[in-house]
Write an enzyme that holds these catalytic residues in place. Structure first.
Site, PDB file in Angstrom:
ATOM      1  N   VAL A 278      27.695  34.749  30.899  1.00 49.98           N
ATOM      2  CA  VAL A 278      26.667  35.395  31.704  1.00 49.98           C
ATOM      3  C   VAL A 278      27.379  36.404  32.594  1.00 49.98           C
ATOM      4  CG1 VAL A 278      24.904  35.099  33.465  1.00 49.98           C
ATOM      5  CG2 VAL A 278      25.134  33.399  31.640  1.00 49.98           C
ATOM      6  N   HIS A 279      27.072  37.680  32.392  1.00 47.93           N
ATOM      7  CA  HIS A 279      27.846  38.757  33.016  1.00 47.93           C
ATOM      8  C   HIS A 279      26.926  39.630  33.860  1.00 47.93           C
ATOM      9  CE1 HIS A 279      31.492  41.345  33.078  1.00 47.93           C
ATOM     10  NE2 HIS A 279      30.615  42.341  33.211  1.00 47.93           N
ATOM     11  N   CYS A 282      28.852  45.784  36.074  1.00 46.54           N
ATOM     12  CA  CYS A 282      29.840  46.489  36.883  1.00 46.54           C
ATOM     13  C   CYS A 282      30.160  47.776  36.139  1.00 46.54           C
ATOM     14  CB  CYS A 282      31.090  45.643  37.089  1.00 46.54           C
ATOM     15  SG  CYS A 282      32.407  46.512  37.977  1.00 46.54           S
ATOM     16  N   GLU A 324      24.329  45.414  39.702  1.00 47.54           N
ATOM     17  CA  GLU A 324      25.533  46.174  40.061  1.00 47.54           C
ATOM     18  C   GLU A 324      26.075  45.769  41.426  1.00 47.54           C
ATOM     19  OE1 GLU A 324      28.637  48.236  40.000  1.00 47.54           O
ATOM     20  OE2 GLU A 324      27.318  48.797  38.319  1.00 47.54           O
ATOM     21  N   GLY A 325      27.392  45.542  41.472  1.00 48.43           N
ATOM     22  CA  GLY A 325      28.048  45.248  42.750  1.00 48.43           C
ATOM     23  C   GLY A 325      27.521  44.008  43.424  1.00 48.43           C
ATOM     24  N   ASP A 364      26.944  38.358  48.730  1.00 48.86           N
ATOM     25  CA  ASP A 364      26.419  38.400  47.364  1.00 48.86           C
ATOM     26  C   ASP A 364      24.904  38.327  47.427  1.00 48.86           C
ATOM     27  OD1 ASP A 364      25.647  37.491  44.644  1.00 48.86           O
ATOM     28  OD2 ASP A 364      27.787  37.162  44.350  1.00 48.86           O
ATOM     29  N   ARG A 366      23.043  38.356  44.258  1.00 45.57           N
ATOM     30  CA  ARG A 366      22.643  38.286  42.850  1.00 45.57           C
ATOM     31  C   ARG A 366      21.548  37.260  42.573  1.00 45.57           C
ATOM     32  NH1 ARG A 366      28.450  37.954  40.044  1.00 45.57           N
ATOM     33  NH2 ARG A 366      28.890  36.957  42.048  1.00 45.57           N
TER      34      ARG A 366
END
Length: 450
Positions: A278-279, A282, A324-325, A364, A366
């Site tokens: 799971v990515h 970036c 992203e980021g 973070d 996310r």
């Protein structure tokens, strides 16, 4: 062309449409002129010149988590307040570009997509996790089956659009080529072709949020979630607070893409081992090879691991999320880079998160609590080899009831020199796999001008 063999009991369907969707009569006469665009844009006023919210009720209420598509109903983002049962617009962040194209006169505002022959290239679901309102709250599990599941509604003229598309492709990555040349990956004529290209099934997924379920996932009230979304987007979506009957929101954010290596029918079947990465996006590393982080190396390692698992008779899966980021955004990320590289004590693991919090206010964003939904969509309950060291991802999977057999750390040899600051900071913050790394002395990254 694929024949969709989904059980008829899951759909409110009628036979006859090619590829699951026919060409609607509404598509046959779209005028792309600016005059037509201006005239039809006036319909937008119906979204704002509303009677009191108690007097507005959708004609198509949703039963999120119902066991069949027919019982659940379609997600409708029509501009007519009496028809729409969702807040927002289709296509995630690209919905703004659609609005701009309409304003510029390039796109008729009444355009309906011609979805002939766009049916999924592989069959996915239904799976048990699709039922109930707790397992999947951030995507529409029926979003790839619009033509099959809601054929009657489409025939009546409702504007129902896919939020998931499933296709087939080949990928060609330098790291995979290197593994192929080194003999770690072999040509088998099926998953890996003789020329080194890798066959995949891939699916693009737009976000569809069931607001009560999202609120529950974060341990807050639905009204609190609605008010925060409304207030902190500058009031961009007034229906969040004016239409409590609308429980679904199409947020203007990036979605996800999945890449399946091997037979997609094996996904969710415990008889076959699953390797998974799971990515989170970036761009600097994944696309351009920036060496300040480990993102592309871990992505490439995960892809190789997935290919190996598929060639051993299992199946591999990469989930690529547009976050992203750490979902802070690329501008924030680059500001943090500058602060790190200008630190008078050097770029060190000890100050890594300090600079992030200083710029962004948080480490973070996310929201990994929503991450397992795509795995539930695929029917997955167990991951045999998980290419991750993230405690946040492991905790989210655990809370979602998805078990993990083995955590696969990034091999130390794949870590760029300037990225050791990042990996050491994350290990200190709770990442697993530290035993695989030599940590004799804290790393120091390059200065900004080096």
């Amino acid at each position: 062309m694929l024949t969709c063999d989904y059980p008829a009991c899951f759909f409110a369907a009628q036979a006859g449409d090619r590829g699951g969707l026919g060409r609607g009569r509404e598509n046959e006469a779209c005028d792309a002129s600016r005059a037509q665009s201006d005239a039809t844009m006036s319909d937008l006023s119906t979204l704002f010149d509303l009677p009191p919210s108690s007097a507005v009720k959708t004609a198509h209420p949703l039963r999120w988590g119902a066991p069949t598509a027919a019982e659940r109903g379609p997600v409708i983002a029509s501009r007519d307040p009496a028809l729409r049962n969702a807040i927002g617009a289709h296509a995630g962040g690209y919905g703004v570009y659609r609005a701009l194209a309409i304003a510029a006169g390039d796109l008729p505002s009444n355009h309906r997509p011609d979805l002939t022959d766009t049916a999924p290239a592989d069959l996915i679901g239904p799976h048990p996790q699709w039922s109930g309102d707790a397992k999947i709250v951030s995507l529409d599990p029926w979003g790839h089956l619009i033509g099959e599941a809601f054929r009657e509604e489409l025939a009546r003229g409702l504007d129902i659009r896919p939020t998931i598309a499933v296709t087939r492709a080949h990928i060609d990555m330098p790291e995979v080529r290197a593994a192929f040349d080194a003999g770690r990956i072999r040509a088998d004529g099926d998953i890996v072709k003789q020329n080194g290209l890798v066959r995949v099934m891939k699916a693009a997924i737009d976000p569809v949020w069931y607001l009560p379920g999202v609120a529950q996932r974060f341990g807050i009230g639905e009204s609190e979630l609605r008010e925060s979304l409304h207030a902190n987007t500058g009031g961009m979506y007034p229906e969040l607070v004016s239409r409590p009957d609308l429980k679904v929101f199409l947020p203007p954010i990036g979605g996800s893409t999945i890449y399946c290596f091997g037979d997609p029918a094996k996904l969710g079947d415990r008889k076959y081992s699953l390797a998974c990465r799971v990515h989170d996006e970036c761009n600097g590393s994944d696309v351009f090879g920036s060496d300040i982080c480990t993102c592309r190396p871990y992505l490439a390692h995960g892809v190789e691991m997935c290919i190996e698992m598929a060639q051993q008779g299992g199946v591999g899966l990469v989930v690529y999320n547009r976050k992203e980021g750490r979902a802070l955004g690329e501008v924030t990320k680059f500001l943090v880079y500058n602060a790190r590289k200008r630190d008078r004590n050097g770029d060190t693991p000890a100050s890594y998160f300090t600079h992030t919090v200083g710029v962004a206010g948080v480490r973070d964003m996310r929201c990994q609590e929503l991450m397992p939904d795509v795995l539930h969509w695929l029917g997955i309950t167990h991951i045999d080899r998980f290419a991750s060291m993230s405690d946040m991802k492991f905790n989210a999977l655990r809370d979602a009831g998805i078990t993990v057999g083995e955590s696969v750390p990034l091999p130390e040899a794949l870590i760029p020199a300037d990225a050791r600051v990042e990996i050491e900071a994350k290990l200190a913050a709770g990442y697993s796999g530290g035993e695989a790394f030599r940590l004799d002395a804290p790393a120091t990254g390059r200065a900004l001008g080096e």
